[in-house]
Design a protein around this motif. Sequence first.
Motif, PDB file in Angstrom:
ATOM      1  N   ASP A 262     -26.041  34.718  82.458  1.00 24.81           N
ATOM      2  CA  ASP A 262     -25.677  34.061  83.713  1.00 24.81           C
ATOM      3  C   ASP A 262     -24.554  33.053  83.534  1.00 24.81           C
ATOM      4  O   ASP A 262     -23.930  32.649  84.521  1.00 24.81           O
ATOM      5  N   ASP A 263     -24.289  32.614  82.316  1.00 19.66           N
ATOM      6  CA  ASP A 263     -23.244  31.622  82.074  1.00 19.66           C
ATOM      7  C   ASP A 263     -21.972  32.216  81.472  1.00 19.66           C
ATOM      8  O   ASP A 263     -21.103  31.466  81.022  1.00 19.66           O
ATOM      9  N   GLU A 264     -21.840  33.533  81.461  1.00 15.22           N
ATOM     10  CA  GLU A 264     -20.638  34.141  80.890  1.00 15.22           C
ATOM     11  C   GLU A 264     -19.387  33.699  81.654  1.00 15.22           C
ATOM     12  O   GLU A 264     -18.304  33.593  81.075  1.00 15.22           O
ATOM     13  N   TRP A 266     -19.188  30.711  83.480  1.00 10.74           N
ATOM     14  CA  TRP A 266     -19.532  29.367  83.947  1.00 10.74           C
ATOM     15  C   TRP A 266     -18.322  28.633  84.515  1.00 10.74           C
ATOM     16  O   TRP A 266     -18.449  27.815  85.439  1.00 10.74           O
ATOM     17  N   ASN A 269     -18.010  29.125  88.228  1.00 11.40           N
ATOM     18  CA  ASN A 269     -19.187  28.884  89.056  1.00 11.40           C
ATOM     19  C   ASN A 269     -18.899  27.927  90.210  1.00 11.40           C
ATOM     20  O   ASN A 269     -18.411  26.808  89.981  1.00 11.40           O
ATOM     21  N   PRO A 287     -29.050  31.597  89.819  1.00 14.98           N
ATOM     22  CA  PRO A 287     -28.017  31.666  88.790  1.00 14.98           C
ATOM     23  C   PRO A 287     -26.602  31.604  89.357  1.00 14.98           C
ATOM     24  O   PRO A 287     -26.357  31.975  90.499  1.00 14.98           O
ATOM     25  N   ARG A 288     -25.704  31.089  88.541  1.00 17.76           N
ATOM     26  CA  ARG A 288     -24.261  31.134  88.771  1.00 17.76           C
ATOM     27  C   ARG A 288     -23.797  30.326  89.978  1.00 17.76           C
ATOM     28  O   ARG A 288     -22.728  30.576  90.507  1.00 17.76           O
ATOM     29  N   THR A 289     -24.557  29.375  90.425  1.00  9.28           N
ATOM     30  CA  THR A 289     -24.096  28.543  91.544  1.00  9.28           C
ATOM     31  C   THR A 289     -24.315  27.061  91.254  1.00  9.28           C
ATOM     32  O   THR A 289     -24.433  26.260  92.172  1.00  9.28           O
ATOM     33  N   SER A 318     -13.759  40.138  80.920  1.00 11.44           N
ATOM     34  CA  SER A 318     -13.923  39.192  82.022  1.00 11.44           C
ATOM     35  C   SER A 318     -12.696  39.119  82.916  1.00 11.44           C
ATOM     36  O   SER A 318     -11.575  39.385  82.480  1.00 11.44           O
ATOM     37  N   GLN A 365     -27.083  27.524  81.767  1.00 11.02           N
ATOM     38  CA  GLN A 365     -27.989  28.565  82.242  1.00 11.02           C
ATOM     39  C   GLN A 365     -28.117  29.590  81.115  1.00 11.02           C
ATOM     40  O   GLN A 365     -27.361  29.560  80.154  1.00 11.02           O
TER      41      GLN A 365
END
Length: 598
Positions: A262-264, A266, A269, A287-289, A318, A365
């Motif tokens: 979930d933090d890939e 970040w 975010n 996640p991700r917010t 990415s 996260q």
Amino acid sequence: MNPKHFLLLLPLVLTLCLTTTATTTAPKGFSRLGDKLKFPNMTLEHLDPTLPPVLPGQTPRCSVLVLQHDFANTIGAPPAAANYSQPPDCPAPWTRIVLELSVSASAIQKDRIAAIWIDGVEVLRTTTPVPMSPGAFWKVTKDITRYASAVRRLADYNGVVSMMLENSNTELPGVYSASISIHFYRGAVSTNPNSFSTHPTIKGLYKEPADLIIPVTNENGFNKAGFWFTIQNEADTVATSIQIPTNTYRAVLELFVSYHGDDEFWYNNPLRSSYLDKTSNPKLSTPRTNGAFRQVFAAIDGKFVGGHIPIVVIYPGSINPFFWSPVAAIAAFDMPSYDLDITPFLGMLLDGRPHEFSFGVHDSQPYWLVGANLHVWVDVWSDVTQAGLMDYNAPPLKVNRNAAWRNQDGQSEIDAEGLLRFIGWVSSSKGNLTTVVRQKIKFKSQVEVQNRGAVKQVEMINKGRMTVALMKGNQGLARVQLMVDAPMQVQTSSVNTASGAVFQKTRLYHQLQEIVELSEGQAVSVATLTDRQDADGSALLHEGEAVWGNGATRSSYKFRDDTTCYIRAVNTAGGLVQFDTTSGSCLKLGEEGKRSAS
């Protein structure tokens, strides 16, 4: 991605490419992630335009092939490992030690994280490119002279070199074939021995490598978890016990970090308004917010000893994977480590007992992989040194969070500032010396989403200044100052298609600038590094995976110190190198850069 999904999308792909050809040849920049379509069998070298550890033509005294391994279905497997034997005609000391990792991919595959350890000491953390056809290959070279004591121990005790690369062939067939070599140099080398081959750190103050390097890692590193620790969230900390020699007079803690799950992403975010009121919903875990702010930190026996806001490393898969073929994103092949000079805290550690070293990541996260090396300098003329902490000023970072959203649209902003100072003394055969550590952090993240979520703009400012000074009484003996500036901007626009796929256009600007100023008495030396990338392109996404795309990336790398000037400019488009030039003259490169820009 399931191959049948791709076959369903193929007509849409061809329509978006505006092609009317009746052949089955894929458009330029095309990538498919199934095994039912034929793909070209071609070789493609992925490039990392950075300063080489040694110049071409310099011959190592000896080279040792350390490990060879094919990483196929290795998820959940322990690291690949090999015992090491030093050639008898190549004993220490060595002027320079260079690690070389060569990797090739047999077929298409996702990008993966990897690391190399020497008897548990991490010397490289890296990512693989996204191989879009068979024949992809690349090479990572890194100056590991800093880890000379670990290499000497490896040679003296037939130690173990290990590598972790978790790969899967469940969906994609690519197998990574890796080989690790170590090159040893004797005598003079033409580059400045105080130069930094990639990313400068406070090691510039210490001309001699540490006498001892203690891994601060998972004690069961050879099991399936590997040597790194896993941090699941902001409340999670990991710890291990370390005992250092009682005659230590200097110590530096080096941190390695990478982010996943979930933090890939970040750094992209948004901060949702609901996160600003955690008291009403303390179990909030969407996640991700939670915003684009992270700080990795370390503590000894529960006492905070420093931290860093990580430099953004964009993984090859990415944002738009076609940006990173065939040029790597900044620091993707040699991920930066972060130094914390803990010499002021030696008074806590010289009692001959184990002490707890712990790590965490603020606002994180699931999940982060964290490991560390403790670099230790010992006084051979003393059995015991004395030390004490004189000043400890480490207030929490001032973090301001603001967010305003209406459905999908809105904006958020996070500002963080911090200033810390540690001062400690150490009495050894070198005298009674005082170490002063100062760190200043300034961080800002802005995320704005418009047009019902279709347009997203991200801007990040990440500035840091670390100063370490060594004093004897009121006399300054040496000082090193590291200034880091790592801005990033990303603009993305998306269009949803009838089939459920998303057509996305992206523009990216990313830069890493580092300046190291080293003062010794009246002598002052300066090293500067500027690594910049500008990219733009498009991608068709299905279930979050790119099934077609194109990208153009302009990379500019410049390093300069008192004796060396190195410049390289690489432009890529459609998976091909359009322009690649290298210069040892800053004046010449400036002229070439102007012509390239025009």
